[in-house]
Design a protein around this motif. Sequence first.
Motif, PDB file in Angstrom:
ATOM      1  N   LEU A  26      48.632  46.611  -2.035  1.00  0.00           N
ATOM      2  CA  LEU A  26      48.919  46.499  -0.731  1.00  0.00           C
ATOM      3  C   LEU A  26      49.954  47.969  -0.449  1.00  0.00           C
ATOM      4  O   LEU A  26      50.778  48.010  -1.134  1.00  0.00           O
ATOM      5  CB  LEU A  26      49.484  44.949  -0.335  1.00  0.00           C
ATOM      6  CG  LEU A  26      48.799  43.696  -0.886  1.00  0.00           C
ATOM      7  CD1 LEU A  26      49.729  42.824  -0.490  1.00  0.00           C
ATOM      8  CD2 LEU A  26      47.707  44.050  -0.003  1.00  0.00           C
ATOM      9  N   PHE A  27      49.635  48.269   0.679  1.00  0.00           N
ATOM     10  CA  PHE A  27      50.416  49.485   1.075  1.00  0.00           C
ATOM     11  C   PHE A  27      50.592  49.335   2.795  1.00  0.00           C
ATOM     12  O   PHE A  27      49.657  48.989   3.434  1.00  0.00           O
ATOM     13  CB  PHE A  27      49.520  50.641   0.774  1.00  0.00           C
ATOM     14  CG  PHE A  27      50.316  52.073   1.188  1.00  0.00           C
ATOM     15  CD1 PHE A  27      51.071  52.451   0.209  1.00  0.00           C
ATOM     16  CD2 PHE A  27      50.009  52.646   2.656  1.00  0.00           C
ATOM     17  CE1 PHE A  27      51.548  53.951   0.606  1.00  0.00           C
ATOM     18  CE2 PHE A  27      50.922  53.925   2.607  1.00  0.00           C
ATOM     19  CZ  PHE A  27      51.411  54.361   1.556  1.00  0.00           C
ATOM     20  N   ASN A  28      51.942  49.133   2.979  1.00  0.00           N
ATOM     21  CA  ASN A  28      52.505  48.667   4.306  1.00  0.00           C
ATOM     22  C   ASN A  28      53.103  50.012   4.978  1.00  0.00           C
ATOM     23  O   ASN A  28      53.501  50.904   4.504  1.00  0.00           O
ATOM     24  CB  ASN A  28      53.481  47.912   4.115  1.00  0.00           C
ATOM     25  CG  ASN A  28      52.953  46.580   3.349  1.00  0.00           C
ATOM     26  OD1 ASN A  28      52.271  45.668   3.851  1.00  0.00           O
ATOM     27  ND2 ASN A  28      53.445  46.395   1.931  1.00  0.00           N
ATOM     28  N   VAL A  29      52.636  49.763   6.499  1.00  0.00           N
ATOM     29  CA  VAL A  29      53.330  50.965   7.433  1.00  0.00           C
ATOM     30  C   VAL A  29      54.116  50.150   8.551  1.00  0.00           C
ATOM     31  O   VAL A  29      53.412  49.286   9.061  1.00  0.00           O
ATOM     32  CB  VAL A  29      52.103  51.942   7.883  1.00  0.00           C
ATOM     33  CG1 VAL A  29      52.968  53.005   9.069  1.00  0.00           C
ATOM     34  CG2 VAL A  29      51.486  52.530   6.991  1.00  0.00           C
ATOM     35  N   ILE A  30      55.376  50.561   8.893  1.00  0.00           N
ATOM     36  CA  ILE A  30      56.307  49.572   9.649  1.00  0.00           C
ATOM     37  C   ILE A  30      56.345  50.763  10.898  1.00  0.00           C
ATOM     38  O   ILE A  30      56.784  52.061  10.633  1.00  0.00           O
ATOM     39  CB  ILE A  30      57.558  49.349   9.046  1.00  0.00           C
ATOM     40  CG1 ILE A  30      58.086  48.106   9.905  1.00  0.00           C
ATOM     41  CG2 ILE A  30      58.493  50.416   8.462  1.00  0.00           C
ATOM     42  CD1 ILE A  30      59.465  47.527   9.356  1.00  0.00           C
TER      43      ILE A  30
END
Length: 355
Positions: free
Chosen positions: A148-152
């Motif tokens: 999982l790779f997240n962008v905020i």
Amino acid sequence: MAAMESSIKANLVASVPDTSASQENMSQANWLLARGIKVKDRVRLAKLSHMRYQTPDLDALCDFMLNFGMVIAKRTENEVWFRGYGVDQYVYYATKGPKEFLGGVFAVDSKEEFEKALKVPGASRVQHLSEAPGGGQMVTIVDPDGFLFNVIFGQERREDASTAPAEKLRANYPNEKQRIRQFNRFEPGPAAVHKLGHFGYTTTRFEELLSFYTSHFNIVPTDLLYMENDGHRIDVTTFMHLDLGQSPTDHHSFFLGASQTGSHVHHCSFEVFDYDTQHLGHQWLASKGYRSVWGVGRHILGSQIFDYWWDPAGNMVEHYADGDLVNEDTPVGILPAGHESLAIWGPEVPLAFLQ
């Protein structure tokens, strides 16, 4: 037989230009061109924000993180957010449940870049972080290996950040005395965390992940390590930074290492003030009975002083200080892989770190 006087040379310590740090290198622009990467199509990540984990015992994690040098920004029955002393609302998030890695989080600074992230293959629907300090919204992307790779986007900046937890020490060198009638004194305690510096994976799909991240995001190698196989070079490790043009950025915010046995998150790393606070933090954690992985030592690639620990759930976390900074003019270093590339001084690297 006694060594001849001329055969023994003193060690050498120097800060050298990035263009001469590796015997072999190529420009960042040429590396991107050789791989056919369309630079303008990438999501422009602005900074590394925080880590996300699921852990079975929040109380044990809180005890560890407080001794590791973090502060609880907010806690509920099933969630906790930890911050450092920098501008980030939090640098580590955990929710209660079976042990699971929920990904690292990078921030973008515009709605346009966030919408581009929503179009990356594997992207989920938008999650609104209304309960988290600073708010914002986040998209989670599942990469080709299932990480999982997240962008905020839209998180408020923390206004009560402090510049440093300690005074910058003056050093006395043999021919340069900066500290006269001033004595250095120290107080034991945790090494206060400033920010999240980097994280990375061990993966069985190294080349696929390297292509995925460098094609979809402004993530580029700072160093590439290879192994020889039948006269051919195979890339097996890379330390990568955010391409922010001329603006300086950390030597690596993200890394990948090849594995033939399985994929897993390797570690995440947090910046502390300097060597003394870091070593005091090492002694503090040891005195509390926590398990050291490797350290204290000095890395070669990135130059950081490192110190790795196991948290109560068995996740590896690191303190680091004094890391390198790079920009778009820093060439990609190309060098052979091996244990000798890991550290210039410190304890022998343990098997647990290499797995």
